[in-house]
Design an enzyme around this catalytic site. Structure first.
Site, PDB file in Angstrom:
ATOM      1  N   LYS A 111     -25.989 -72.345 -23.949  1.00 13.68           N
ATOM      2  CA  LYS A 111     -25.744 -73.460 -24.862  1.00 13.68           C
ATOM      3  C   LYS A 111     -25.006 -73.016 -26.119  1.00 13.68           C
ATOM      4  CE  LYS A 111     -29.092 -76.999 -23.672  1.00 13.68           C
ATOM      5  NZ  LYS A 111     -30.088 -77.932 -24.225  1.00 13.68           N
ATOM      6  N   LYS A 160     -23.374 -81.949  -9.515  1.00 13.39           N
ATOM      7  CA  LYS A 160     -24.676 -82.592  -9.658  1.00 13.39           C
ATOM      8  C   LYS A 160     -24.518 -84.026 -10.147  1.00 13.39           C
ATOM      9  CE  LYS A 160     -28.508 -80.834 -11.717  1.00 13.39           C
ATOM     10  NZ  LYS A 160     -29.343 -79.903 -12.505  1.00 13.39           N
ATOM     11  N   LYS A 170     -25.447 -87.875 -15.912  1.00 14.50           N
ATOM     12  CA  LYS A 170     -25.185 -89.037 -16.769  1.00 14.50           C
ATOM     13  C   LYS A 170     -23.877 -88.873 -17.531  1.00 14.50           C
ATOM     14  CE  LYS A 170     -27.266 -87.708 -21.086  1.00 14.50           C
ATOM     15  NZ  LYS A 170     -26.849 -88.193 -22.367  1.00 14.50           N
TER      16      LYS A 170
END
Ligand code: TRP
Length: 334
Positions: free
Chosen positions: A114, A197, A200
């Site tokens: 991240k 995958k 959203k």
């Protein structure tokens, strides 16, 4: 058993979230005995570690709670709350920050992923994220933590913190929590690309089934899902190199609570012209009732907030004695 798990607060949950995480929680809740406790929370404090829009965070928290309730988390049997309403998480995280080592956190792959190349510019919260997660777990003296494979390392860290804390302060306060990683959790892929995958953040809404989608939209999305011209094979080996076909079989099997092979036994030799409508019907039958409950809950957001507040009061009662014991162990006068 004392089961504790948290979930990131994101909006717009989809079929991948449901089959990958939420349904496991519901099943776990439903399998608990009278002496077991399940605590499930929305990790809204963890959400602050990356840049957020305050209004979005607030609505995501309520929407996520509504989704969990709609999917079958029962606030009378499980303790459902949002992390921020139980200040003991933050208080214990600070104490555990004295035990966790910088070297341990530096090894966390989620931190490395991240923060990327910009470590200097990442938030301090992103770095200490796993310490808060350890507090979430250890504060309840959890025995079992249902998580995805990607959280295994954070669980290891929680165990290391528990071990060092117990040792350093000569107490037997924190039991070592076990990760519970369900083996048969299906990986749900995009309906437009079987190698990505379901997400959203995919710009195409057609790539995912949102839990809020209408029956018609669910059916349309499955009808338009990418496939290939071959009929369905008789065994799993026949799905090799056919990522989109395999994904639809995986989804069917997960929704039907069957093994993928038994789905193939039923549909072998048939084309997608037959399979897709059957899949759409099944999806509407299983997801439709969840959607209806979700829509009703989203219509009364205050009631969802009240449910969370009730859960927080129960959580507080469980975590407070552990926090006091930790404060006492380290010599804080509070
Ligand atoms: N980090 C977890 C995730 O991204 C969410 C989480 C926060 C969590 N605190 C937790 C999971 C405590 C289990 C236990 O999925």
């Amino acid at each position: 058993m004392r089961v504790v798990s948290g979930i990131q607060t994101t909006g717009n949950l989809h079929l991948g979230n449901y089959l990958g995480a939420i349904r496991n929680w519901v099943r776990l809740q439903d399998s608990m005995g009278a002496d077991d406790t399940c605590l499930f929370f929305l990790a809204d404090l963890h959400a602050l570690t990356v840049s957020i829009d305050p209004a979005t965070l607030a609505s995501n928290t309520i929407e996520m709670a509504a989704t969990l309730l709609a999917a079958g988390i029962d606030p009378d049997r499980s303790i459902l709350f949002n992390q921020a309403r139980v200040p003991a998480h933050s208080e214990l995280a600070w104490i555990l920050g004295g035990t966790a080592r910088v070297g341990w956190l530096n090894r966390m792959t989620q931190w490395k992923d991240k923060a990327g190349k910009n470590r200097e510019g990442a938030s301090v919260g992103l770095f200490t994220y796993p310490v808060l997660q350890a507090a979430d777990i250890l504060g309840y003296r959890a025995t079992h933590v249902p998580v995805g494979e990607d959280q295994k390392q954070h669980l290891e860290l929680a165990r290391d913190i528990a071990t060092k804390f117990n040792l350093d302060f000569g107490v037997d306060l924190f039991p070592l929590p076990e990760p519970m990683i369900p083996e048969d959790t299906p990986r749900i892929m995009s309906l437009r690309d079987g190698s990505a995958k379901m997400s959203k953040s995919d710009p195409s809404d057609m790539s995912r089934i949102n839990l809020i989608d209408t029956d018609d939209l669910i059916a349309t999305k499955f009808r338009k899902a990418k496939t290939d011209p071959e009929p369905l094979p008789g065994d799993l080996a026949g799905l090799a190199g056919r990522a989109e076909a395999r994904n639809l079989v995986t989804i069917f099997a997960a929704l039907a609570n069957e093994a993928p092979q038994s789905v193939l036994d039923r549909f072998a030799g048939q084309g997608f012209g037959q399979f897709k409508p059957a899949l759409a019907d099944l999806a509407v039958a299983t997801l439709g009732p969840i959607r209806d409950r979700l829509v009703a809950l989203l219509d009364d957001r205050d009631a969802v907030g009240t449910t969370l507040a009730r859960g927080a009061a129960k959580a507080e009662a469980l975590v407070r004695p552990t926090l006091l014991a930790a404060q006492r162990a380290v010599g804080l006068q509070v």
